[in-house]
Design a protein around this motif. Structure first.
Motif, PDB file in Angstrom:
ATOM      1  N   GLU A  98      11.748 -71.627 -32.894  1.00  0.00           N
ATOM      2  CA  GLU A  98      11.818 -72.466 -34.086  1.00  0.00           C
ATOM      3  C   GLU A  98      13.236 -72.980 -34.323  1.00  0.00           C
ATOM      4  OE1 GLU A  98      10.591 -74.597 -37.398  1.00  0.00           O
ATOM      5  OE2 GLU A  98       9.461 -73.710 -35.740  1.00  0.00           O
ATOM      6  N   LEU A  99      14.227 -72.124 -34.078  1.00  0.00           N
ATOM      7  CA  LEU A  99      15.608 -72.576 -34.238  1.00  0.00           C
ATOM      8  C   LEU A  99      15.920 -73.704 -33.263  1.00  0.00           C
ATOM      9  CD1 LEU A  99      18.393 -72.009 -35.621  1.00  0.00           C
ATOM     10  CD2 LEU A  99      18.944 -70.649 -33.598  1.00  0.00           C
ATOM     11  N   ALA A 100      15.500 -73.562 -32.006  1.00  0.00           N
ATOM     12  CA  ALA A 100      15.752 -74.602 -31.012  1.00  0.00           C
ATOM     13  C   ALA A 100      15.060 -75.903 -31.372  1.00  0.00           C
ATOM     14  CB  ALA A 100      15.306 -74.119 -29.637  1.00  0.00           C
ATOM     15  N   HIS A 101      13.893 -75.808 -32.003  1.00  0.00           N
ATOM     16  CA  HIS A 101      13.158 -77.008 -32.405  1.00  0.00           C
ATOM     17  C   HIS A 101      13.873 -77.745 -33.533  1.00  0.00           C
ATOM     18  CE1 HIS A 101       9.878 -79.690 -33.438  1.00  0.00           C
ATOM     19  NE2 HIS A 101       9.880 -79.207 -34.687  1.00  0.00           N
ATOM     20  N   GLN A 118      21.121 -77.820 -31.109  1.00  0.00           N
ATOM     21  CA  GLN A 118      22.488 -77.472 -30.711  1.00  0.00           C
ATOM     22  C   GLN A 118      22.696 -75.961 -30.645  1.00  0.00           C
ATOM     23  OE1 GLN A 118      21.223 -78.299 -33.773  1.00  0.00           O
ATOM     24  NE2 GLN A 118      22.894 -79.448 -34.705  1.00  0.00           N
ATOM     25  N   HIS A 119      21.743 -75.181 -31.201  1.00  0.00           N
ATOM     26  CA  HIS A 119      21.857 -73.724 -31.191  1.00  0.00           C
ATOM     27  C   HIS A 119      20.766 -73.139 -30.295  1.00  0.00           C
ATOM     28  CE1 HIS A 119      24.866 -73.753 -34.292  1.00  0.00           C
ATOM     29  NE2 HIS A 119      24.099 -74.481 -35.070  1.00  0.00           N
ATOM     30  N   ARG A 120      21.194 -72.428 -29.264  1.00  0.00           N
ATOM     31  CA  ARG A 120      20.247 -71.825 -28.329  1.00  0.00           C
ATOM     32  C   ARG A 120      20.505 -70.321 -28.280  1.00  0.00           C
ATOM     33  NH1 ARG A 120      21.357 -75.057 -23.045  1.00  0.00           N
ATOM     34  NH2 ARG A 120      23.420 -75.216 -23.986  1.00  0.00           N
ATOM     35  N   LEU A 121      19.561 -69.557 -28.791  1.00  0.00           N
ATOM     36  CA  LEU A 121      19.728 -68.110 -28.880  1.00  0.00           C
ATOM     37  C   LEU A 121      19.179 -67.415 -27.633  1.00  0.00           C
ATOM     38  CD1 LEU A 121      18.611 -67.400 -32.546  1.00  0.00           C
ATOM     39  CD2 LEU A 121      20.941 -67.663 -31.690  1.00  0.00           C
ATOM     40  N   PRO A 122      19.755 -66.283 -27.272  1.00  0.00           N
ATOM     41  CA  PRO A 122      19.174 -65.465 -26.197  1.00  0.00           C
ATOM     42  C   PRO A 122      17.845 -64.862 -26.653  1.00  0.00           C
ATOM     43  CG  PRO A 122      21.469 -64.870 -26.637  1.00  0.00           C
ATOM     44  CD  PRO A 122      21.027 -65.747 -27.759  1.00  0.00           C
ATOM     45  N   ASP A 123      17.047 -64.418 -25.712  1.00  0.00           N
ATOM     46  CA  ASP A 123      15.796 -63.744 -26.040  1.00  0.00           C
ATOM     47  C   ASP A 123      16.068 -62.544 -26.947  1.00  0.00           C
ATOM     48  OD1 ASP A 123      14.209 -65.458 -24.579  1.00  0.00           O
ATOM     49  OD2 ASP A 123      14.377 -64.273 -22.743  1.00  0.00           O
ATOM     50  N   GLY A 124      15.237 -62.401 -27.985  1.00  0.00           N
ATOM     51  CA  GLY A 124      15.367 -61.269 -28.888  1.00  0.00           C
ATOM     52  C   GLY A 124      16.247 -61.527 -30.090  1.00  0.00           C
ATOM     53  N   TRP A 169      23.968 -83.516 -30.697  1.00  0.00           N
ATOM     54  CA  TRP A 169      24.475 -82.235 -31.220  1.00  0.00           C
ATOM     55  C   TRP A 169      24.336 -82.161 -32.737  1.00  0.00           C
ATOM     56  CZ3 TRP A 169      27.231 -79.127 -34.283  1.00  0.00           C
ATOM     57  CH2 TRP A 169      27.470 -77.817 -33.822  1.00  0.00           C
ATOM     58  N   PHE A 170      24.507 -83.286 -33.431  1.00  0.00           N
ATOM     59  CA  PHE A 170      24.444 -83.277 -34.892  1.00  0.00           C
ATOM     60  C   PHE A 170      23.040 -83.542 -35.418  1.00  0.00           C
ATOM     61  CE2 PHE A 170      28.918 -84.076 -34.008  1.00  0.00           C
ATOM     62  CZ  PHE A 170      29.530 -83.190 -34.874  1.00  0.00           C
ATOM     63  N   ALA A 171      22.036 -83.488 -34.530  1.00  0.00           N
ATOM     64  CA  ALA A 171      20.663 -83.709 -34.951  1.00  0.00           C
ATOM     65  C   ALA A 171      20.211 -82.632 -35.935  1.00  0.00           C
ATOM     66  CB  ALA A 171      19.739 -83.718 -33.731  1.00  0.00           C
ATOM     67  N   GLY A 172      19.365 -83.033 -36.887  1.00  0.00           N
ATOM     68  CA  GLY A 172      18.818 -82.068 -37.844  1.00  0.00           C
ATOM     69  C   GLY A 172      19.785 -81.655 -38.923  1.00  0.00           C
ATOM     70  N   GLY A 173      20.916 -82.318 -39.005  1.00  0.00           N
ATOM     71  CA  GLY A 173      21.877 -82.015 -40.054  1.00  0.00           C
ATOM     72  C   GLY A 173      22.999 -81.095 -39.631  1.00  0.00           C
ATOM     73  N   ALA A 174      22.822 -80.357 -38.522  1.00  0.00           N
ATOM     74  CA  ALA A 174      23.871 -79.491 -37.967  1.00  0.00           C
ATOM     75  C   ALA A 174      24.579 -78.683 -39.056  1.00  0.00           C
ATOM     76  CB  ALA A 174      24.881 -80.316 -37.190  1.00  0.00           C
TER      77      ALA A 174
END
Length: 274
Positions: free
Chosen positions: A22-25, A29-35, A134-139
């Motif tokens: 959901e964060l990536a969607h 610009q923010h990509r979290l590791p698994d978990g 990178w600034f998509a979604g309001g950043a």
């Protein structure tokens, strides 16, 4: 994470818990590791500090304050017969009470302060994105707890991202008057480890100072044994966002000698001692 969520729930702070997908969607610009999980603070915001300071100073003058610009303070000491004597580069003033909010210079001006304020050199860097969205979604501004404790703030004009690190990465400052403002290439290693989709070569670098305490809590209250000197120091980089409330507390202590706000645990002499 549990502490953050329980605090948000206890104080009814608007927030959402976002999983990795959901964060990536929402914020590519923010990509979290698994978990890993993200918490979105719906009440969070950014403020322009320079404009805020100038607006506050202008309003203070409208209300009758006298501002001594570009005037170094040399000494803040109790005056004979009561009150406080303030020695500056322009002379000496005698006032009924003084609120000492001098940041990294607190140890210099109040050397008898019983609790230590650790002065640290803080580096900030600004980087250009390498992807157009990178600034998509309001950043929104962000704070990361791992792999490094850090924060980032997109610039208001949407051109760059400011990065900063936590306390453990900040070098001690023995003498505030001699702060080394030169940032060397080897000091950027940790910043480079944080960066994804940002150019690792910064477009701007700055070195500042912060006053920190062992607990991370500021020192707020009367200087021990001196009813006319109020200390506000060691905010560990969080003082600006607390300024409205702390300003009210300072006014209470200076004018009335006490405040209804629960600040005993912040007393410069220790918990419950003033």
């Amino acid at each position: 994470m549990r502490l953050l969520l329980s605090t948000s729930a206890a104080h009814e702070l608007g927030h959402e818990v976002l999983d990795r997908q959901e964060l990536a969607h929402r914020y590519p610009q923010h990509r979290l590791p698994d978990g890993d999980t993200a918490v979105l603070d719906r009440l969070g915001a950014a403020i322009r500090p320079e404009a805020s300071v100038q607006a506050a100073a202008a309003r203070a003058e409208q209300l009758g304050a006298r501002l001594h610009r570009y005037t170094p303070v040399r000494e803040v000491v109790p005056a004979a017969g009561g009150g406080v004597r303030i020695v500056t580069g322009q002379g000496t003033d005698h006032v009924d009470a003084a609120v000492v909010t001098v940041g990294p210079w607190i140890n210099t001006l109040l050397p008898d302060l019983p609790r230590t304020v650790d002065i640290r050199r803080v580096i900030y860097s600004w980087h250009l994105p390498t992807r157009h969205d990178w600034f998509a979604g309001g950043a929104p501004p962000f704070v990361r707890a791992a792999p490094h404790d850090c924060f980032g703030i997109p610039s208001p004009d949407g051109s760059s991202v400011k990065l900063g690190l936590s306390f453990k990465y900040h070098a001690p400052v023995p003498e505030p008057e001699r702060l080394d403002r030169t940032v060397r290439p080897e000091e950027l290693g940790t910043f480079r480890e944080l960066i994804r989709d940002l150019n690792p070569d910064p477009i701007r670098l700055s070195a500042y100072m912060e006053g920190c305490t062992d607990s991370g809590n500021p020192l707020v209250g009367h200087l021990p044994g001196e009813d006319d000197i109020i200390v506000m120091a060691g905010f560990s980089g969080s003082g600006f966002k607390l300024a409205p409330a702390m300003g009210e507390i300072a006014a209470d202590l200076a004018l009335d000698g006490t405040t209804e706000h629960p600040v005993d645990f912040l007393a410069p002499a220790g918990v419950g001692v003033d």
